[in-house]
Each structure stands twice: as structure tokens, then as C-alpha cells.
Design an enzyme around this catalytic site. Structure first.
Site, PDB file in Angstrom:
ATOM      1  N   SER A 144       1.838  56.438  24.101  1.00  0.00           N
ATOM      2  CA  SER A 144       2.568  57.568  24.668  1.00  0.00           C
ATOM      3  C   SER A 144       3.625  58.051  23.682  1.00  0.00           C
ATOM      4  CB  SER A 144       3.258  57.135  25.973  1.00  0.00           C
ATOM      5  OG  SER A 144       4.203  58.097  26.411  1.00  0.00           O
ATOM      6  N   TYR A 170       9.428  51.243  29.880  1.00  0.00           N
ATOM      7  CA  TYR A 170       8.190  51.961  29.616  1.00  0.00           C
ATOM      8  C   TYR A 170       8.015  52.168  28.114  1.00  0.00           C
ATOM      9  CZ  TYR A 170       4.525  55.532  29.834  1.00  0.00           C
ATOM     10  OH  TYR A 170       3.356  56.235  29.671  1.00  0.00           O
TER      11      TYR A 170
END
Length: 297
Positions: A144, A170
Site C-alpha cells: 500500500s 497499518y
């Protein structure tokens, strides 16, 4: 030249395992691979939802239960795949969670690090022997843009026990995905049959957005259509990493638009931190110790 779904070669005779394939990017990835002739396994936590997803796809599609929050489930799924397949051409580590409230996996790992990194690390290690004999096989792991955001591998607090930030946790998990890919590729290069590649979808409008911080949820309906892209477009970097004959191990694919938010897939650069070999190797050793999974490379 812009790479699109039309550039995907015939996938007949290839076996593809896609984690988290019942919705979002995973669904689109699996759907397109099946439409191009691959035998596709939807590796999903919720089997009923997986079957519903399979019913919406054409081609040879089956469902395999896989709960990445449970090492027991991961081992069972790997054993099942050994019983049903003699080889795997594509393993696509797509499943993930983003920005949830603080939770742990069944084995006590912080949910994002445990699912996004450790779960896929263990699953890959347990099925890699099915890929190694297959010339041209690939492990594609979805990272990501967030691997750059407040991201570091916090060896002194990997499970966020002392402090927890949804965004930082994350970012750590997505940075770990890239470090895993780069270290795995170095190990695979000695065998010459299998490669490890990474991809990111840019800003894709999927179910992962449900746990965005409150402030971002307010503005997302306004700026989202301008910056994000549909799941079928967000899946293109993964599909290119998985199918383009010119892909080389250790590459990272993402959208070509400004900021990497949207566009057509191309080779992109990851953060300088992601290329730290010392940290990559330390993360690998720690991951083996935490999961109890040793790789055959």
C-alpha cells in the site's frame, strides 16, 4: 503504452490462489484470472461469502477456507491445498485489514500486523513447495501507499502492546509486506523458478475504507471520486505483477497517476526504508519465530 486487462496473456493451465478473494480487489483479481482461463482458488475466511463470490465468476473457481488470523487455520488450508493441487503458479497475498480498533488475532498478534504480514508469511511458507517446481511461478503480495506513512518496523513493540495507532500499525504491516517480498526474492533467486513481486492498488474504493479515521470519512465522499478508482482498476497492478511476462522478481507495481493514487500499472519505487536489508533479514527471522514456519528457501 498503458497496460490494461486486455494485455493479460492466456492463463489456461495455471493455478492461482488468491487470498481475500470474496470482495474488493481480491474478487476482481480472481474474476479476471478465471476469465482468462486460470484455475482459481478463492482462499477466504467466510466460506459462504466465498461461494457467493465464486457464483459470480465464470471459469474454474473453487473455495478454500483460510482465516489469516489463525495459524491453525493457515496450516489446515495449506494441507488442503497439498491434497488438491500438485502445483501452484500464482499465489496472490491480497487479503488484509486496515485501521481497525485495537484487536488481536487468535494467536495474540496485533490484528493488522498479524493478518497482513504474519498470516501471509506463514501461508506462503507452507505452500511454497507447491510453487518451487513450477517454472515461472510467482508470489505477489499486495502492499500500500501507506507503507510510507508513519511506517517503521517496531521490533521493540511489534504487537503495539505499549501504544496503538491504527494508522501506524497499518503502515508497519504494509512496510512488512514489501520487506518480505524483497527478502523472499533474494532467497528465490537461487532456485530460478519462482519470483516474488509486490503491488499496490493506489487509492481504491473498497470495503477497507470503512475504518478510516472520522475526519477522513467526512471528506471522502467529496474527494474520493476525484482521487480514488474502482476496485477493477485498483486490481490492475496486482494482475500485471502476476501475469505480465516481462515482470522481474523484486519489482513493485502501482498506478502511474500523480501521487500513485490512480491510473494504469507500472513499475514504481517503494520507500528507502523498505530496502533496508538488515531490517528485512531481522523481520524474516522474527516472523519465523513468531509463526513457527520455516521456508524451504
Amino acid at each position: 503504452m498503458k497496460w490494461t486487462e486486455r494485455d493479460i496473456p492466456d492463463q489456461k493451465g495455471r493455478v492461482a490462489v488468491v487470498t481475500g478473494a470474496n470482495t474488493g480487489l481480491g474478487f476482481e483479481t480472481a474474476r479476471v484470472l478465471a476469465e482468462h482461463g486460470a484455475t482459481v482458488v478463492l482462499a477466504v475466511r467466510d466460506v459462504d461469502k466465498g461461494r457467493q463470490a465464486a457464483a459470480r465468476m465464470s471459469g474454474d473457481v473453487t473455495v478454500q477456507e483460510l482465516d489469516l488470523t489463525s495459524l491453525e487455520s493457515i496450516r489446515t488450508a495449506a494441507a488442503d491445498l497439498h491434497g488438491t493441487h500438485t502445483g501452484i503458479d500464482l499465489l496472490i497475498n491480497n487479503a488484509g485489514v486496515m485501521n481497525p480498533p485495537k484487536q488481536t488475532t487468535r494467536d495474540g498478534f496485533e490484528l493488522q500486523f498479524g493478518t497482513n504480514h504474519l498470516g501471509h508469511f506463514a501461508f506462503t511458507g507452507l505452500v511454497l513447495d507447491l510453487l518451487l517446481p513450477v517454472l515461472g511461478s510467482r508470489v505477489v503480495t499486495v502492499s500500500s501507499l501507506a507503507h510510507r506513512i508513519r511506517a517503521a518496523i517496531h521490533f521493540d513493540d511489534l504487537q503495539s502492546e505499549r501504544s496503538y495507532s491504527r494508522v501506524a500499525a497499518y503502515g508497519q504491516s504494509k512496510l512488512a509486506n514489501l520487506m518480505f517480498t524483497y527478502e523472499l526474492q533474494r532467497r528465490l533467486a537461487l532456485h530460478g523458478t519462482t519470483s516474488a513481486v509486490a503491488a499496490h492498488p493506489g487509492l481504491a474504493n473498497t470495503d477497507l475504507m470503512r475504518n478510516l479515521p472520522a475526519a477522513m470519512r467526512v471528506i471522502t465522499p467529496v474527494i474520493g471520486p476525484l482521487m480514488s478508482q474502482k476496485p477493477e482498476t485498483g486490481a490492475l497492478p496486482t494482475l500485471r505483477a502476476a501475469t505480465d511476462p516481462d515482470v522481474r522478481g523484486g519489482q513493485y507495481y502501482g498506478p502511474d497517476g500523480m501521487g500513485g493514487y490512480r491510473g494504469h500499472p507500472k513499475v514504481v519505487e517503494s520507500s528507502p526504508e523498505s530496502h533496508d536489508r538488515t531490517v528485512q533479514q531481522r523481520l524474516w527471522t522474527v516472523s519465523e519465530n513468531l509463526t513457527g514456519v520455516k521456508f524451504p528457501v
